[in-house]
Design a protein around this motif. Structure first.
Motif, PDB file in Angstrom:
ATOM      1  N   ASN A  12     123.202  75.807 -31.035  1.00 38.98           N
ATOM      2  CA  ASN A  12     124.329  76.351 -31.735  1.00 38.98           C
ATOM      3  C   ASN A  12     125.485  76.606 -31.153  1.00 38.98           C
ATOM      4  N   THR A  13     126.644  77.371 -31.755  1.00 36.81           N
ATOM      5  CA  THR A  13     127.839  77.627 -31.136  1.00 36.81           C
ATOM      6  C   THR A  13     127.622  78.458 -30.303  1.00 36.81           C
ATOM      7  N   ILE A  14     126.848  79.569 -30.342  1.00 34.42           N
ATOM      8  CA  ILE A  14     126.730  80.703 -29.263  1.00 34.42           C
ATOM      9  C   ILE A  14     125.889  80.198 -28.139  1.00 34.42           C
ATOM     10  N   ASP A  15     124.862  79.594 -28.464  1.00 40.51           N
ATOM     11  CA  ASP A  15     124.244  78.831 -27.301  1.00 40.51           C
ATOM     12  C   ASP A  15     124.995  78.070 -26.404  1.00 40.51           C
ATOM     13  N   GLN A  66     128.279  78.334 -25.945  1.00 37.13           N
ATOM     14  CA  GLN A  66     129.359  79.023 -25.023  1.00 37.13           C
ATOM     15  C   GLN A  66     128.411  79.576 -23.973  1.00 37.13           C
ATOM     16  N   HIS A  67     127.305  79.933 -24.175  1.00 35.91           N
ATOM     17  CA  HIS A  67     126.478  80.575 -23.036  1.00 35.91           C
ATOM     18  C   HIS A  67     126.408  79.335 -21.829  1.00 35.91           C
ATOM     19  N   HIS A  68     125.850  78.181 -22.325  1.00 35.06           N
ATOM     20  CA  HIS A  68     125.909  77.150 -21.639  1.00 35.06           C
ATOM     21  C   HIS A  68     127.178  76.649 -20.829  1.00 35.06           C
ATOM     22  N   THR A  69     128.139  76.809 -21.497  1.00 33.81           N
ATOM     23  CA  THR A  69     129.393  76.494 -20.862  1.00 33.81           C
ATOM     24  C   THR A  69     129.835  77.351 -19.719  1.00 33.81           C
ATOM     25  N   ALA A  70     129.522  78.802 -20.076  1.00 34.23           N
ATOM     26  CA  ALA A  70     129.673  79.660 -18.948  1.00 34.23           C
ATOM     27  C   ALA A  70     128.639  79.548 -17.714  1.00 34.23           C
ATOM     28  N   LEU A  71     127.596  79.176 -18.116  1.00 33.03           N
ATOM     29  CA  LEU A  71     126.615  78.986 -16.777  1.00 33.03           C
ATOM     30  C   LEU A  71     127.135  77.761 -16.134  1.00 33.03           C
ATOM     31  N   ALA A  72     127.821  76.853 -16.650  1.00 31.22           N
ATOM     32  CA  ALA A  72     128.031  75.358 -15.915  1.00 31.22           C
ATOM     33  C   ALA A  72     129.276  75.550 -15.394  1.00 31.22           C
ATOM     34  N   THR A  73     130.227  76.654 -15.753  1.00 27.61           N
ATOM     35  CA  THR A  73     131.530  76.912 -14.935  1.00 27.61           C
ATOM     36  C   THR A  73     131.520  77.945 -14.078  1.00 27.61           C
ATOM     37  N   ALA A  74     131.630  79.053 -14.780  1.00 24.31           N
ATOM     38  CA  ALA A  74     131.488  80.304 -13.977  1.00 24.31           C
ATOM     39  C   ALA A  74     130.252  80.806 -13.130  1.00 24.31           C
ATOM     40  N   GLY A  75     129.382  80.187 -13.870  1.00 24.12           N
ATOM     41  CA  GLY A  75     127.682  80.292 -13.147  1.00 24.12           C
ATOM     42  C   GLY A  75     126.995  81.468 -13.783  1.00 24.12           C
ATOM     43  N   TRP A  76     127.648  82.231 -14.777  1.00 26.30           N
ATOM     44  CA  TRP A  76     126.688  83.154 -15.126  1.00 26.30           C
ATOM     45  C   TRP A  76     127.348  83.677 -16.567  1.00 26.30           C
ATOM     46  N   THR A  77     126.329  84.235 -17.321  1.00 28.44           N
ATOM     47  CA  THR A  77     126.826  84.813 -18.505  1.00 28.44           C
ATOM     48  C   THR A  77     125.764  85.896 -18.927  1.00 28.44           C
ATOM     49  N   VAL A  78     126.184  86.521 -19.825  1.00 27.47           N
ATOM     50  CA  VAL A  78     125.394  87.794 -20.516  1.00 27.47           C
ATOM     51  C   VAL A  78     125.056  87.593 -21.915  1.00 27.47           C
ATOM     52  N   LEU A  79     123.811  87.705 -22.248  1.00 26.15           N
ATOM     53  CA  LEU A  79     123.508  87.460 -23.826  1.00 26.15           C
ATOM     54  C   LEU A  79     123.263  89.095 -24.149  1.00 26.15           C
ATOM     55  N   PRO A  80     123.984  89.641 -25.218  1.00 30.55           N
ATOM     56  CA  PRO A  80     123.920  90.805 -25.550  1.00 30.55           C
ATOM     57  C   PRO A  80     122.712  91.315 -26.542  1.00 30.55           C
ATOM     58  N   ARG A  81     122.166  92.321 -26.143  1.00 24.27           N
ATOM     59  CA  ARG A  81     120.784  92.880 -26.886  1.00 24.27           C
ATOM     60  C   ARG A  81     119.999  91.984 -27.648  1.00 24.27           C
ATOM     61  N   LEU A  82     119.109  91.209 -26.677  1.00 24.07           N
ATOM     62  CA  LEU A  82     118.261  90.172 -26.933  1.00 24.07           C
ATOM     63  C   LEU A  82     116.944  90.619 -27.226  1.00 24.07           C
ATOM     64  N   LEU A 118     115.585  81.601 -25.762  1.00 22.45           N
ATOM     65  CA  LEU A 118     116.539  80.876 -24.477  1.00 22.45           C
ATOM     66  C   LEU A 118     116.466  79.692 -24.310  1.00 22.45           C
ATOM     67  N   GLU A 119     115.357  78.908 -24.899  1.00 21.29           N
ATOM     68  CA  GLU A 119     114.917  77.612 -24.557  1.00 21.29           C
ATOM     69  C   GLU A 119     116.097  76.593 -24.939  1.00 21.29           C
ATOM     70  N   PRO A 120     116.787  76.668 -26.030  1.00 22.02           N
ATOM     71  CA  PRO A 120     117.903  75.533 -25.885  1.00 22.02           C
ATOM     72  C   PRO A 120     119.059  75.850 -24.760  1.00 22.02           C
ATOM     73  N   ILE A 121     119.299  77.023 -24.251  1.00 21.16           N
ATOM     74  CA  ILE A 121     119.977  77.110 -23.068  1.00 21.16           C
ATOM     75  C   ILE A 121     119.587  76.537 -22.025  1.00 21.16           C
ATOM     76  N   PHE A 122     118.194  77.178 -21.738  1.00 20.07           N
ATOM     77  CA  PHE A 122     117.569  76.447 -20.523  1.00 20.07           C
ATOM     78  C   PHE A 122     117.373  74.940 -20.555  1.00 20.07           C
ATOM     79  N   LYS A 123     117.230  74.087 -21.466  1.00 15.66           N
ATOM     80  CA  LYS A 123     116.974  72.759 -21.580  1.00 15.66           C
ATOM     81  C   LYS A 123     118.297  72.294 -21.394  1.00 15.66           C
ATOM     82  N   GLY A 124     119.365  73.061 -21.922  1.00 16.60           N
ATOM     83  CA  GLY A 124     120.821  72.269 -21.481  1.00 16.60           C
ATOM     84  C   GLY A 124     121.076  72.283 -20.078  1.00 16.60           C
TER      85      GLY A 124
END
Length: 261
Positions: A2-5, A7-23, A80-86
């Motif tokens: 999805n769109t939020i996932d 966004q986090h995938h893109t942040a991991l691939a570029t800046a190298g880190w991201t925070v997912l709030p209140r999971l 987090l599975e979709p982000i990890f698989k990406g």
């Protein structure tokens, strides 16, 4: 994804880190916090007995089977599975399951500038960190320092460069910090009178050896209560047969399943 996932995938691939709030929900966080004390006491007793207590204040390793709450939290990370698989472009397994209790002015090796994997690849990612914030992470209580875009920085930066350019991974309790394990980072110094606690998990490509045999620790007798996420992440799909009888079985019964590369 999805769109939020995405966004986090893109942040991991570029800046190298991201925070997912209140999971993670508060009740589960409370159970984990309560379990950390006995878990730390057990590990400190073993480290003291084996003469390896130095520079390890508040650090915990291999928590999975200490208490059911640790297993439940790992199950919750299926979100987090979709982000990890990406990130991995395929499957992955749990490599380590630890924790940190960061007390005021405590000293431990995690406060040194470091990275959690010493090599990398331009074409493939091998490890990702997932830090579960059991307390609010603030500038005052030791929020993690992390140097953006440092995943391809092979040489360790000087402390002066690192702290001048590092970001701080702040977040509310229950949030999760994800970062490429090649990132240079350090636990912050806690200047408050309250502990700042976290779980620290890493995930790797399935062909990496985990730091502990989590499948055996969890127990084959418990395999029946594993869903697809837990079976995969605990390494049950990437086991090594130990006999010809275990090797010559139908595909669906094999220890090392397809797609574990």
């Amino acid at each position: 994804m999805n769109t939020i996932d995405a966004q986090h995938h893109t942040a991991l691939a570029t800046a190298g880190w991201t925070v997912l709030p209140r999971l993670i929900r508060s009740e589960l966080l409370d159970s984990v916090v309560e379990a950390l004390g006995p878990s730390l006491a057990l590990r400190d007793e073993i480290r003291h007995r084996n003469g390896v207590l130095e520079n390890s204040a508040g650090t915990l390793h291999h928590l999975l089977m200490d208490d059911p709450c640790y297993v439940e939290l790992l199950a919750q990370l299926s979100a987090l599975e979709p982000i990890f698989k990406g990130y991995f472009e395929g499957n992955f397994v749990l490599n380590s399951y630890g924790g940190v209790i960061n007390e005021r002015d405590s000293r431990a090796y995690v406060q040194n500038v470091h990275r959690d994997i010493r090599f990398g690849s331009d074409t493939r990612r091998f490890m990702v960190n997932a830090l579960v914030m059991l307390d609010d992470f603030t500038l005052e209580n030791g929020a993690t320092h992390i140097l953006p875009h440092s995943q391809n920085m092979l040489e360790q930066p000087t402390d002066e460069h690192f702290y001048a350019h590092a970001s701080r991974a702040t977040g509310e309790r229950g949030s999760i910090l994800l970062f490429d394990s090649r990132m240079w980072h350090a636990t912050g110094r806690n200047t408050t009178n309250a502990p700042r606690r976290a779980l620290t998990l890493t995930f790797t490509s399935p062909f990496f050896k985990p730091q502990l045999d989590y499948a055996r620790l969890f127990g084959y007798g418990n395999l029946g209560r594993c869903n697809a996420w837990m079976r995969q992440v605990l390494g049950f799909n990437a086991r090594v047969p130990q006999s010809l009888d275990e090797f010559y079985v139908p595909v669906e019964q094999r220890f090392y399943q397809r797609g574990q590369d």
